[in-house]
Scaffold this motif. Structure first.
Motif, PDB file in Angstrom:
ATOM      1  N   UNK A   4       0.861  -1.181   0.000  1.00  0.00           N
ATOM      2  CA  UNK A   4       0.000   0.000   0.000  1.00  0.00           C
ATOM      3  C   UNK A   4       0.895   1.228   0.000  1.00  0.00           C
ATOM      4  N   UNK A   5       0.587   2.158  -0.907  1.00  0.00           N
ATOM      5  CA  UNK A   5       1.358   3.403  -0.954  1.00  0.00           C
ATOM      6  C   UNK A   5       0.436   4.548  -1.352  1.00  0.00           C
ATOM      7  N   UNK A  12      -2.766   3.587  -3.642  1.00  0.00           N
ATOM      8  CA  UNK A  12      -2.451   2.526  -4.604  1.00  0.00           C
ATOM      9  C   UNK A  12      -2.172   1.244  -3.825  1.00  0.00           C
ATOM     10  N   UNK A  13      -2.853   0.177  -4.223  1.00  0.00           N
ATOM     11  CA  UNK A  13      -2.671  -1.136  -3.616  1.00  0.00           C
ATOM     12  C   UNK A  13      -2.185  -2.077  -4.713  1.00  0.00           C
ATOM     13  N   UNK A  14      -1.039  -2.700  -4.486  1.00  0.00           N
ATOM     14  CA  UNK A  14      -0.447  -3.618  -5.464  1.00  0.00           C
ATOM     15  C   UNK A  14      -0.373  -5.006  -4.829  1.00  0.00           C
ATOM     16  N   UNK A  15      -0.954  -5.996  -5.493  1.00  0.00           N
ATOM     17  CA  UNK A  15      -0.891  -7.366  -5.031  1.00  0.00           C
ATOM     18  C   UNK A  15       0.453  -7.969  -5.437  1.00  0.00           C
ATOM     19  N   UNK A  16       1.050  -8.728  -4.535  1.00  0.00           N
ATOM     20  CA  UNK A  16       2.360  -9.335  -4.793  1.00  0.00           C
ATOM     21  C   UNK A  16       2.225 -10.797  -5.209  1.00  0.00           C
ATOM     22  N   UNK A 106       1.811   0.573  10.578  1.00  0.00           N
ATOM     23  CA  UNK A 106       2.442   1.535   9.676  1.00  0.00           C
ATOM     24  C   UNK A 106       1.534   1.852   8.498  1.00  0.00           C
ATOM     25  N   UNK A 107       0.819   0.856   7.997  1.00  0.00           N
ATOM     26  CA  UNK A 107      -0.096   1.082   6.869  1.00  0.00           C
ATOM     27  C   UNK A 107      -1.246   1.973   7.279  1.00  0.00           C
ATOM     28  N   UNK A 108      -1.830   1.711   8.445  1.00  0.00           N
ATOM     29  CA  UNK A 108      -2.916   2.570   8.957  1.00  0.00           C
ATOM     30  C   UNK A 108      -2.400   3.991   9.141  1.00  0.00           C
ATOM     31  N   UNK A 113      -2.458   9.583   7.793  1.00  0.00           N
ATOM     32  CA  UNK A 113      -1.710  10.829   7.603  1.00  0.00           C
ATOM     33  C   UNK A 113      -2.011  11.447   6.240  1.00  0.00           C
ATOM     34  N   UNK A 114      -2.273  10.623   5.244  1.00  0.00           N
ATOM     35  CA  UNK A 114      -2.613  11.137   3.923  1.00  0.00           C
ATOM     36  C   UNK A 114      -4.001  11.773   3.905  1.00  0.00           C
TER      37      UNK A 114
END
Length: 116
Positions: A4-5, A12-16, A106-108, A113-114
Motif C-alpha cells: 500500500x502506498x 495505490x494497492x499492489x498485489x504481490x 504503519x499502513x494505517x 496521515x494522507x
C-alpha cells in the motif's frame, strides 16, 4: 500480501506474487477523497465473506478477490489474519478493502496521515 502506498492524490494497492492470481487483480487505485479511513482488524477474517465472484476462498488458508455481502462489494486479499488492515471507502466500486500487509500499524498510519 498487498503493498500500500500513496501516490499523489491516490491510494495505490499492489498485489504481490501469486496473490495477483488468487485475487484476480494486480492493483487498485483509489482517489484519497473516496477513502474514509483505515483500521488494523485481525478479527474481520472470522466474519462472513459473502458470495465470491471472482476470487479464491479456502477457509483458514486464503481469502482473495471480490466478495458480495449484504449488497456491498468487498475486496479481500488475506492469508494471515494477524496482518489485516481494513480500508473503508465511499463512492467506489468496493465498500471496503480487506488487505494483508507487512506492518498493519504503519499502513494505517500512512493512510490516516494522507487523509489529514
Amino acid at each position: 500480501m498487498a503493498l500500500v502506498r500513496i501516490d499523489g492524490d491516490d491510494l495505490v494497492v499492489v498485489m504481490e506474487g501469486l496473490d495477483r492470481l488468487w485475487a484476480q487483480k494486480s492493483s487498485l487505485t483509489i482517489p484519497l477523497v473516496n477513502v474514509r479511513g483505515a483500521t488494523a482488524d485481525p478479527g474481520i477474517a472470522a466474519d462472513p465473506k459473502g458470495i465470491r465472484a471472482p476470487g479464491t476462498h479456502l477457509p483458514g488458508v486464503i481469502t482473495a478477490g471480490t466478495f458480495h455481502l449484504d449488497g456491498e462489494r468487498v475486496f479481500w486479499n488475506v492469508k494471515d489474519p494477524s496482518k489485516t488492515v481494513v480500508v473503508e471507502l465511499a463512492d467506489e466500486r468496493y465498500a471496503r478493502l480487506v488487505l494483508q500487509v507487512d506492518d498493519p500499524r504503519a499502513t494505517v498510519a500512512l493512510i490516516e496521515s494522507a487523509l489529514s
